[in-house]
Scaffold this active site. Structure first.
Site, PDB file in Angstrom:
ATOM      1  N   LYS A  97       0.834  -1.206   0.000  1.00 45.64           N
ATOM      2  CA  LYS A  97       0.000   0.000   0.000  1.00 45.64           C
ATOM      3  C   LYS A  97       0.871   1.260   0.000  1.00 45.64           C
ATOM      4  CE  LYS A  97      -0.272  -0.012   5.039  1.00 45.64           C
ATOM      5  NZ  LYS A  97      -1.075  -0.452   6.202  1.00 45.64           N
TER       6      LYS A  97
ATOM      7  N   MET B 136      10.910  24.449  -0.731  1.00 44.54           N
ATOM      8  CA  MET B 136      10.056  23.515  -1.470  1.00 44.54           C
ATOM      9  C   MET B 136      10.855  22.623  -2.414  1.00 44.54           C
ATOM     10  SD  MET B 136       6.841  24.256  -4.001  1.00 44.54           S
ATOM     11  CE  MET B 136       5.734  24.940  -2.779  1.00 44.54           C
TER      12      MET B 136
ATOM     13  N   TYR C 107      15.514  31.051   3.490  1.00 46.15           N
ATOM     14  CA  TYR C 107      14.321  31.782   3.927  1.00 46.15           C
ATOM     15  C   TYR C 107      14.388  32.127   5.407  1.00 46.15           C
ATOM     16  CZ  TYR C 107      11.654  30.870  -0.350  1.00 46.15           C
ATOM     17  OH  TYR C 107      11.202  30.842  -1.632  1.00 46.15           O
TER      18      TYR C 107
HETATM   19  C1  LIG Z   1      -0.391  -1.436   6.949  1.00 43.64           C
HETATM   20  C2  LIG Z   1      -0.979  -2.703   7.383  1.00 43.64           C
HETATM   21  C3  LIG Z   1      -0.175  -3.835   7.606  1.00 43.64           C
HETATM   22  C4  LIG Z   1       1.330  -3.783   7.532  1.00 43.64           C
HETATM   23  O1  LIG Z   1       1.855  -3.120   8.652  1.00 43.64           O
HETATM   24  P1  LIG Z   1       3.439  -2.950   8.910  1.00 43.64           P
HETATM   25  O2  LIG Z   1       3.529  -2.369  10.250  1.00 43.64           O
HETATM   26  O3  LIG Z   1       3.940  -2.031   7.841  1.00 43.64           O
HETATM   27  O4  LIG Z   1       4.062  -4.287   8.792  1.00 43.64           O
HETATM   28  C5  LIG Z   1      -0.810  -5.009   7.923  1.00 43.64           C
HETATM   29  N1  LIG Z   1      -2.153  -5.097   8.028  1.00 43.64           N
HETATM   30  C6  LIG Z   1      -2.949  -4.018   7.836  1.00 43.64           C
HETATM   31  C7  LIG Z   1      -4.417  -4.165   7.978  1.00 43.64           C
HETATM   32  C8  LIG Z   1      -2.401  -2.782   7.524  1.00 43.64           C
HETATM   33  O5  LIG Z   1      -3.189  -1.731   7.356  1.00 43.64           O
END
Ligand SMILES: *Cc1c(COP(=O)(O)O)cnc(C)c1O
Length: 382
Positions: A12, A323, A270
């Site tokens: 993800k 930035m 800045y």
């Molecule tokens: C993000 C997530 C994981 C993985 O978690 P890590 O701490 O990165 O290993 C596993 N299960 C769910 C439901 C998640 O949202």
């Protein structure tokens, strides 16, 4: 969890900033039969990336944050497996199955149990029972998996872990009472895998009901882990990492695009927050917070900041990260030249700077640093 456990590789958030289009096919080719994404949109991109570059491996893709109105068509079209916990999730899926005339049991879903995180999932009581009643023999939906997520896996003395296990057990009893037999029982992330307490228990529960156990690591795949925490010694300055044998996968680098000398008393960047006490040699890097280099790495007269590596030496960031540009002090790196590589995260001749270092300075966790590296930074496999 022992040799029977499957691993679902979490990709993800663009594979935690590493680039899902690159990482997902690599993981699939390396043998991952399950990949985890957040949304249907991410799932579609991961499915397409795998079809293009890992055609022989066709992993199952779990969409871990449910679905919304209008997403069921893409979900089914791309053979994504949804995590569900709301009645409306099932409504959307059943309607799509009806439109396509799907056969009974042909649409696998995983039901998430809220065992204590109060984020996603159905409570292990009559609310679970009423969801399960929807999995009739005639339904196109099939209960393929049951999962939960631990809230405090890295807290070694948290009582929440065992409390969550107890609720998961109760949920599995309810599932069995409804005559349902999921193929997968899964829980556990990177931190759980290291703590190693709950996973053997989950494996036992799964095997007892004829299912297979699965764990869902994310962060650890990319070579990072959280520090172990303890409620008992919260103020302890020494918090060992869960694992020290992990190797960060990602290197983030750029090049020196300009060099200049400034005199004592000149201010930098800045707000003029950093004033040179003596003549300095500065290097300009074409990277800033729009790329994900955190502004908290800025350095003022009052507060030290982050650093990059140039020629195997630390070059401190001076002034504010802006930035698109960052200035570093190369006064002590006499041979620093135009075009030299500057490592923002990674190793160079034995020196290192990690996402953990950035996270400490930005008062956050390595997850946020990694997935904050923005799209305009090209990802290259080496
Ligand atoms: C993000 C997530 C994981 C993985 O978690 P890590 O701490 O990165 O290993 C596993 N299960 C769910 C439901 C998640 O949202």
């Amino acid at each position: 969890m022992g040799s029977t456990a499957e691993v679902l590789a979490v990709v993800k958030a663009d594979a935690y900033g590493h680039g899902a289009a690159v990482c997902a096919p690599l993981l699939a080719t390396a043998g991952a039969r399950w990949l985890g994404v957040t949304s249907v949109e991410e799932g579609v991109r991961v499915r397409e990336a795998c079809a293009e570059t890992a055609a022989d491996a066709s992993p199952s893709i779990l969409v871990m944050c449910g679905l919304w109105d209008g997403e069921a068509a893409d979900l089914v079209e791309h053979s994504l497996t949804p995590v569900v916990w709301e009645a409306f999730h099932l409504d959307l899926l059943e309607a799509e199955a009806g439109r396509r005339g799907l056969k009974r049991g042909s649409l696998p879903v995983h039901v998430e149990i809220d065992t204590g995180m109060a984020r996603q999932g159905v409570a292990a009581d009559h609310r679970l029972a009423s969801l399960l009643k929807r999995f009739t023999p005639d339904s196109a939906l099939r209960l393929e998996g049951v999962l939960t997520h631990f809230a405090s896996a890295e807290v070694v003395d948290s009582r929440q872990n065992s409390a969550q296990m107890t609720i998961l057990e109760r949920a599995l009893t309810i599932v069995a009472e409804h005559g349902l037999q999921p193929l997968w029982i899964h829980a556990g992330s990177s931190s759980t895998m290291d703590a190693g307490i709950e996973l053997p228990h989950i494996a036992k529960l799964a095997l007892a009901m004829g299912a297979r156990p699965m764990a869902r690591p994310g962060l650890a795949l990319y070579g990072y882990s959280l520090p172990l925490e303890s409620y008992g010694e919260r103020t302890s300055p020494h918090r060992p990492k869960l694992r020290n044998d992990l190797q960060p996968v990602l290197t983030w680098k750029t090049r020196i695009v300009s060099l200049r000398e400034i005199g004592a008393g000149s201010t930098i960047g800045y707000g003029g927050t950093f004033a040179a006490r003596q003549p300095m040699r500065l290097a300009l890097l074409p990277v800033g917070y729009a790329d994900g280099l955190r502004r908290e790495l800025s350095c003022s007269d009052r507060k030290p900041g982050g650093w990059v590596l140039i020629g195997g030496r630390r070059a401190p960031i001076v002034g504010r990260v802006s930035m698109d540009l960052t200035i570093v002090d190369v006064s002590a790196i006499a041979d620093a030249a135009l075009g030299d590589e500057a490592v923002l995260i990674g190793q160079q001749e034995g020196e290192s700077v990690t996402a953990d270092d950035h996270a400490r300075l930005a008062a956050t966790i390595p997850y946020e640093i990694l997935c904050g590296i923005s799209d305009r930074v090209p990802r290259v496999i080496v």
